[in-house]
Write a protein that holds these residues in place. Sequence first.
Motif, PDB file in Angstrom:
ATOM      1  N   PRO A 196       0.808  -1.223   0.000  1.00  0.00           N
ATOM      2  CA  PRO A 196       0.000   0.000   0.000  1.00  0.00           C
ATOM      3  C   PRO A 196       0.841   1.273   0.000  1.00  0.00           C
ATOM      4  O   PRO A 196       0.397   2.314  -0.492  1.00  0.00           O
ATOM      5  N   GLU A 197       2.066   1.173   0.509  1.00  0.00           N
ATOM      6  CA  GLU A 197       2.930   2.369   0.539  1.00  0.00           C
ATOM      7  C   GLU A 197       3.428   2.757  -0.843  1.00  0.00           C
ATOM      8  O   GLU A 197       4.062   3.814  -1.012  1.00  0.00           O
ATOM      9  N   ASP A 198       3.156   1.943  -1.865  1.00  0.00           N
ATOM     10  CA  ASP A 198       3.567   2.276  -3.231  1.00  0.00           C
ATOM     11  C   ASP A 198       2.584   3.219  -3.920  1.00  0.00           C
ATOM     12  O   ASP A 198       2.725   3.493  -5.121  1.00  0.00           O
ATOM     13  N   GLY A 199       1.606   3.725  -3.198  1.00  0.00           N
ATOM     14  CA  GLY A 199       0.609   4.623  -3.778  1.00  0.00           C
ATOM     15  C   GLY A 199       1.168   5.746  -4.623  1.00  0.00           C
ATOM     16  O   GLY A 199       0.683   6.001  -5.732  1.00  0.00           O
ATOM     17  N   PRO A 200       2.195   6.474  -4.155  1.00  0.00           N
ATOM     18  CA  PRO A 200       2.752   7.552  -4.988  1.00  0.00           C
ATOM     19  C   PRO A 200       3.250   7.063  -6.342  1.00  0.00           C
ATOM     20  O   PRO A 200       3.151   7.780  -7.341  1.00  0.00           O
ATOM     21  N   ARG A 201       3.764   5.849  -6.402  1.00  0.00           N
ATOM     22  CA  ARG A 201       4.217   5.304  -7.682  1.00  0.00           C
ATOM     23  C   ARG A 201       3.012   5.051  -8.598  1.00  0.00           C
ATOM     24  O   ARG A 201       3.097   5.231  -9.812  1.00  0.00           O
ATOM     25  N   PHE A 202       1.889   4.630  -8.011  1.00  0.00           N
ATOM     26  CA  PHE A 202       0.702   4.388  -8.820  1.00  0.00           C
ATOM     27  C   PHE A 202       0.242   5.678  -9.491  1.00  0.00           C
ATOM     28  O   PHE A 202      -0.200   5.673 -10.638  1.00  0.00           O
ATOM     29  N   ARG A 203       0.324   6.789  -8.764  1.00  0.00           N
ATOM     30  CA  ARG A 203      -0.062   8.083  -9.350  1.00  0.00           C
ATOM     31  C   ARG A 203       0.805   8.399 -10.564  1.00  0.00           C
ATOM     32  O   ARG A 203       0.320   8.895 -11.587  1.00  0.00           O
ATOM     33  N   GLU A 204       2.107   8.137 -10.458  1.00  0.00           N
ATOM     34  CA  GLU A 204       3.000   8.367 -11.597  1.00  0.00           C
ATOM     35  C   GLU A 204       2.618   7.479 -12.778  1.00  0.00           C
ATOM     36  O   GLU A 204       2.608   7.932 -13.928  1.00  0.00           O
ATOM     37  N   PHE A 205       2.303   6.226 -12.503  1.00  0.00           N
ATOM     38  CA  PHE A 205       1.930   5.314 -13.583  1.00  0.00           C
ATOM     39  C   PHE A 205       0.664   5.794 -14.282  1.00  0.00           C
ATOM     40  O   PHE A 205       0.541   5.711 -15.509  1.00  0.00           O
ATOM     41  N   VAL A 206      -0.307   6.287 -13.510  1.00  0.00           N
ATOM     42  CA  VAL A 206      -1.546   6.808 -14.089  1.00  0.00           C
ATOM     43  C   VAL A 206      -1.251   7.986 -15.001  1.00  0.00           C
ATOM     44  O   VAL A 206      -1.744   8.067 -16.138  1.00  0.00           O
ATOM     45  N   ASP A 207      -0.454   8.922 -14.520  1.00  0.00           N
ATOM     46  CA  ASP A 207      -0.119  10.101 -15.335  1.00  0.00           C
ATOM     47  C   ASP A 207       0.609   9.698 -16.609  1.00  0.00           C
ATOM     48  O   ASP A 207       0.324  10.226 -17.698  1.00  0.00           O
ATOM     49  N   ASP A 208       1.542   8.776 -16.496  1.00  0.00           N
ATOM     50  CA  ASP A 208       2.294   8.343 -17.678  1.00  0.00           C
ATOM     51  C   ASP A 208       1.378   7.713 -18.711  1.00  0.00           C
ATOM     52  O   ASP A 208       1.526   7.942 -19.921  1.00  0.00           O
ATOM     53  N   ALA A 209       0.429   6.908 -18.257  1.00  0.00           N
ATOM     54  CA  ALA A 209      -0.420   6.160 -19.182  1.00  0.00           C
ATOM     55  C   ALA A 209      -1.488   7.018 -19.826  1.00  0.00           C
ATOM     56  O   ALA A 209      -1.787   6.865 -21.021  1.00  0.00           O
ATOM     57  N   LEU A 210      -2.081   7.936 -19.066  1.00  0.00           N
ATOM     58  CA  LEU A 210      -3.280   8.627 -19.534  1.00  0.00           C
ATOM     59  C   LEU A 210      -3.050  10.077 -19.924  1.00  0.00           C
ATOM     60  O   LEU A 210      -3.827  10.630 -20.706  1.00  0.00           O
ATOM     61  N   GLY A 218       0.123  11.407 -20.869  1.00  0.00           N
ATOM     62  CA  GLY A 218       1.362  11.615 -21.621  1.00  0.00           C
ATOM     63  C   GLY A 218       1.215  11.320 -23.093  1.00  0.00           C
ATOM     64  O   GLY A 218       2.151  10.840 -23.729  1.00  0.00           O
ATOM     65  N   VAL A 219       0.021  11.615 -23.648  1.00  0.00           N
ATOM     66  CA  VAL A 219      -0.256  11.184 -25.017  1.00  0.00           C
ATOM     67  C   VAL A 219       0.566  11.934 -26.062  1.00  0.00           C
ATOM     68  O   VAL A 219       0.662  11.487 -27.205  1.00  0.00           O
ATOM     69  N   ASN A 220       1.163  13.059 -25.701  1.00  0.00           N
ATOM     70  CA  ASN A 220       1.942  13.799 -26.683  1.00  0.00           C
ATOM     71  C   ASN A 220       3.442  13.577 -26.534  1.00  0.00           C
ATOM     72  O   ASN A 220       4.241  14.258 -27.157  1.00  0.00           O
ATOM     73  N   LEU A 221       3.817  12.591 -25.719  1.00  0.00           N
ATOM     74  CA  LEU A 221       5.221  12.244 -25.624  1.00  0.00           C
ATOM     75  C   LEU A 221       5.663  11.541 -26.903  1.00  0.00           C
ATOM     76  O   LEU A 221       4.844  10.980 -27.631  1.00  0.00           O
ATOM     77  N   THR A 222       6.950  11.543 -27.160  1.00  0.00           N
ATOM     78  CA  THR A 222       7.469  10.773 -28.293  1.00  0.00           C
ATOM     79  C   THR A 222       7.288   9.290 -27.988  1.00  0.00           C
ATOM     80  O   THR A 222       7.199   8.889 -26.814  1.00  0.00           O
ATOM     81  N   PRO A 223       7.219   8.446 -29.012  1.00  0.00           N
ATOM     82  CA  PRO A 223       7.145   7.000 -28.748  1.00  0.00           C
ATOM     83  C   PRO A 223       8.279   6.520 -27.852  1.00  0.00           C
ATOM     84  O   PRO A 223       8.076   5.643 -27.015  1.00  0.00           O
ATOM     85  N   GLU A 224       9.471   7.118 -28.013  1.00  0.00           N
ATOM     86  CA  GLU A 224      10.601   6.696 -27.195  1.00  0.00           C
ATOM     87  C   GLU A 224      10.372   7.025 -25.721  1.00  0.00           C
ATOM     88  O   GLU A 224      10.620   6.194 -24.835  1.00  0.00           O
TER      89      GLU A 224
END
Length: 425
Positions: A186-200, A202-208
Motif C-alpha cells: 500500500p505504501e507504493d501509492g505515490p508510484r501508482f499516481r505516476e503510472f496513471v499520469d504516464d499512461a493517460l 502523456g499522449v503527446n510524448l514521443t514513442p521513445e
Amino acid sequence: MTMTADDRFDGSVEILRSPYEGKRNEIVTGPVSDWATDFSHTEPEWAADPYAIQDDLRGRCPIARTERFGGAWLPTRYEDVADIAYDTEHFSSRSIIVGNFRPPREIAPIGGVPPISSDPPFHHDARKLLLPAFTKTAISRHEEPTRAYCHSLIDALDGQDVVDAARDYAQHIPMRVIAGMLGFPPEDGPRFREFVDDALEGVNLTPEDRRERMGRLFDYLLDQVRDHLAHPRDDLTTYLANVELYGSKLDPSHVAGTMALLLIAGIDTTWSAIGASLWHLAKTPADRERLVAEPSLLPTAMEELLRAYAPVTMARLVKEDMHWHGVDMKADDWILLSFPAANRDPAQFERAGEIVIDREVNRHAAFGLGIHRCVGSHLARMELRVALEVWLQRIPAFTLADPTAVTWATGQVRGPRTLPLRIGG
C-alpha cells in the motif's frame, strides 16, 4: 503446492514495450480553431467543461473530425457511440488511448492491456479469466475494509477548515483497494499516481519517451509477479501468474498487461468519479442536503452522478477504409468513443443536461457499452457508494472553497485533480 519463481518472467521486459512503439504523428496540442474540424480532448478548455462543446457538436456536426493525432473522429450522439462500441467487425480495440502514434496492427487481437485492448475471439476468453474476481459477492468482501479506510482518511482531515478532497480523499481510496486486490504494498501509492499520469496524460510524448515510461510500469509489475511466485498468496497477481488459457499459462505480456489495466483503469476512473461527485454536491447544496437527509437515495443519486460526470472516454481504431454514418473513415483513423457525450444526448435521456438525483430510468453508458463494458463496474460502484456514504456521514456540510481553484485532468479520463472544499456551513 510449493511454487518457485517462473522463468517466463526472467530477463528483459522488451516484449512488453512493443505496444508503445509506432509511427509518430504531428504534435497534438495547441489552440483549437473549430471543434468540428480540429477537436482535441487534450486542451484545457475541454478538461474544464467538455459538455458545452459536445452539445454544440451534437447539434451541428454530430461526428466531428480532426487531423490531429494522425486523423480522428468524435461521435457525440448516443446512437453513434453505441453502434461503434458494439461493432467489432469494423473497429479494433488494439489501442484504447488516442495519442500521437499508433501501435502496430500485429499486436491484435490481444493488444497491450488485455482484455480491454483485445478483439474477438480472443477477448471473450481473456475477459472470462477476470470475472470471478469481480462478481458482486467477491467485491462485497472488500466493502468493510474500504469503509474503514475512508473513515481513517477523514480522521486525518480533523481540524482543517479547507481540504483538497481529490488529493486527500478521493485518489487514495481506489489506490488502496486495487493495491489490496493485486497484493501490492500500500505504501507504493505515490508510484501508482505516476503510472496513471504516464499512461493517460502523456499522449503527446514521443514513442521513445512513452516506451521508457511504460517500461518503468512493466518493470514494477514484473517485480511484483516474481515476488508473488516466490511467496504466493491469495490475490489477483498470484492468480494471473498461474492461471491457464488454452492449456498454457499466460504469456508474460498478457499477465503484465492485464495487471497494468487493473492498476491504471481501476484507480483513475474511480477517483475521478468520487471527486466529480463531491464537486457536484459541494456546489449544489440542495442535492447535498437531500442526500444527507435521505441516505437511502444515494444509490439512485450515484447512478445519476455517474451518468452526468462519466469519467471515461475510450478509443477504437478503424480497421479498413469505409463510409460510415455519412463520413468517410480511413484505415487506422482513431475514434474517440465518448461515453460522457452519449450520456448527455437528449435523444436518449430526458433533461439530459440536468442532474436529477432521483432519476428512476437511467441506462447510462458510464461503464461503457458492448463487449468491453467495464468488468470492474461492481467494484467501482462499491467504492463510490462507500466513499460518498462515509463522507456525507462525517462531513455533511461542505462547499467549494474556491471554484476557480478546481482543476480537471486532461485526456480520456476526466475528474478533479485538485478540489479545495471548505468544511462546515
